[in-house]
Design a protein around this motif. Sequence first.
Motif, PDB file in Angstrom:
ATOM      1  N   GLY A   1       0.778  -1.225   0.000  1.00  0.00           N
ATOM      2  CA  GLY A   1       0.000   0.000   0.000  1.00  0.00           C
ATOM      3  C   GLY A   1       0.812   1.279   0.000  1.00  0.00           C
ATOM      4  O   GLY A   1       0.380   2.295  -0.509  1.00  0.00           O
ATOM      5  N   GLU A   2       1.996   1.248   0.568  1.00  0.00           N
ATOM      6  CA  GLU A   2       2.842   2.437   0.653  1.00  0.00           C
ATOM      7  C   GLU A   2       3.636   2.693  -0.633  1.00  0.00           C
ATOM      8  O   GLU A   2       4.213   3.743  -0.793  1.00  0.00           O
ATOM      9  N   MET A   3       3.661   1.726  -1.516  1.00  0.00           N
ATOM     10  CA  MET A   3       4.456   1.850  -2.737  1.00  0.00           C
ATOM     11  C   MET A   3       3.695   2.617  -3.806  1.00  0.00           C
ATOM     12  O   MET A   3       2.470   2.586  -3.839  1.00  0.00           O
ATOM     13  N   PRO A   4       4.410   3.275  -4.710  1.00  0.00           N
ATOM     14  CA  PRO A   4       3.754   3.958  -5.824  1.00  0.00           C
ATOM     15  C   PRO A   4       2.948   2.975  -6.668  1.00  0.00           C
ATOM     16  O   PRO A   4       3.257   1.785  -6.729  1.00  0.00           O
ATOM     17  N   TYR A   5       1.949   3.494  -7.344  1.00  0.00           N
ATOM     18  CA  TYR A   5       1.061   2.668  -8.159  1.00  0.00           C
ATOM     19  C   TYR A   5       1.830   1.796  -9.146  1.00  0.00           C
ATOM     20  O   TYR A   5       1.536   0.612  -9.296  1.00  0.00           O
ATOM     21  N   ILE A   6       2.811   2.361  -9.825  1.00  0.00           N
ATOM     22  CA  ILE A   6       3.540   1.603 -10.847  1.00  0.00           C
ATOM     23  C   ILE A   6       4.252   0.396 -10.242  1.00  0.00           C
ATOM     24  O   ILE A   6       4.316  -0.680 -10.841  1.00  0.00           O
ATOM     25  N   ILE A   7       4.757   0.530  -9.031  1.00  0.00           N
ATOM     26  CA  ILE A   7       5.437  -0.574  -8.355  1.00  0.00           C
ATOM     27  C   ILE A   7       4.423  -1.659  -7.984  1.00  0.00           C
ATOM     28  O   ILE A   7       4.662  -2.848  -8.194  1.00  0.00           O
ATOM     29  N   ARG A   8       3.279  -1.250  -7.464  1.00  0.00           N
ATOM     30  CA  ARG A   8       2.220  -2.224  -7.147  1.00  0.00           C
ATOM     31  C   ARG A   8       1.772  -2.958  -8.405  1.00  0.00           C
ATOM     32  O   ARG A   8       1.534  -4.160  -8.394  1.00  0.00           O
ATOM     33  N   ARG A   9       1.660  -2.222  -9.511  1.00  0.00           N
ATOM     34  CA  ARG A   9       1.211  -2.812 -10.785  1.00  0.00           C
ATOM     35  C   ARG A   9       2.192  -3.885 -11.265  1.00  0.00           C
ATOM     36  O   ARG A   9       1.788  -4.972 -11.658  1.00  0.00           O
ATOM     37  N   ILE A  10       3.471  -3.582 -11.234  1.00  0.00           N
ATOM     38  CA  ILE A  10       4.485  -4.558 -11.653  1.00  0.00           C
ATOM     39  C   ILE A  10       4.485  -5.745 -10.687  1.00  0.00           C
ATOM     40  O   ILE A  10       4.495  -6.901 -11.108  1.00  0.00           O
ATOM     41  N   ASN A  11       4.462  -5.476  -9.394  1.00  0.00           N
ATOM     42  CA  ASN A  11       4.470  -6.538  -8.386  1.00  0.00           C
ATOM     43  C   ASN A  11       3.271  -7.474  -8.571  1.00  0.00           C
ATOM     44  O   ASN A  11       3.401  -8.695  -8.509  1.00  0.00           O
ATOM     45  N   ASP A  12       2.094  -6.908  -8.817  1.00  0.00           N
ATOM     46  CA  ASP A  12       0.895  -7.716  -9.027  1.00  0.00           C
ATOM     47  C   ASP A  12       1.038  -8.623 -10.253  1.00  0.00           C
ATOM     48  O   ASP A  12       0.584  -9.762 -10.245  1.00  0.00           O
ATOM     49  N   GLN A  13       1.681  -8.117 -11.302  1.00  0.00           N
ATOM     50  CA  GLN A  13       1.887  -8.945 -12.496  1.00  0.00           C
ATOM     51  C   GLN A  13       2.814 -10.115 -12.195  1.00  0.00           C
ATOM     52  O   GLN A  13       2.612 -11.221 -12.678  1.00  0.00           O
TER      53      GLN A  13
END
Length: 193
Positions: A123-135
Amino acid sequence: IAGKTVHPVVRKIAESLFQSLETENGELCRMHVNLREFELPEGIICIGKGCFFDKRGFVSLTFPASLKRIRSNAFGNCLNLKEIRLQHADLVIDDDAFRGCTSLKTVIIGGETYHLRGIADAGEMPYIIRRINDQLLSDFYISGRTLMSYSGREVQVTIPEGVEIIGESCFADNDKLGRVIMSDTVRAVQENA
């Protein structure tokens, strides 16, 4: 190397590398080399579908400030890609752009370093990091700290950080899998995993 004084041999090598890039209207369509580290040149605004697919030599890539979009499956099955460097976070990343990049652990944006592959709240990470991590986690079914199953078809898989137990029959019937790299957090492997 434009505008810099360099040895003619170095200039020829650099020119031949950049000729290995197949581009069209600012979109990198195909990469004909498979280097350990590479810095994409300014002017590339999009990385096309499947552009780096199955390029297993790349470990670290640096993207230009001009980059605005990374298309679907652009880095599919880049098993050894561990680090990417972005100049900014204002990018569109299509679904599955990094699918199968099971070794990708670090994204550097500007001077800020982010570590991926964790199952903890991002939750604390920028959106782009969450997006890559989710992939990267999309092929893993994780319940709590247990990896229940893996639905991907890659040859090599790195277990996500935070997984403590590889569940019973987790990799059952996966005939493509050849190598599993355990994270430091794995404490138990259940029967028939």
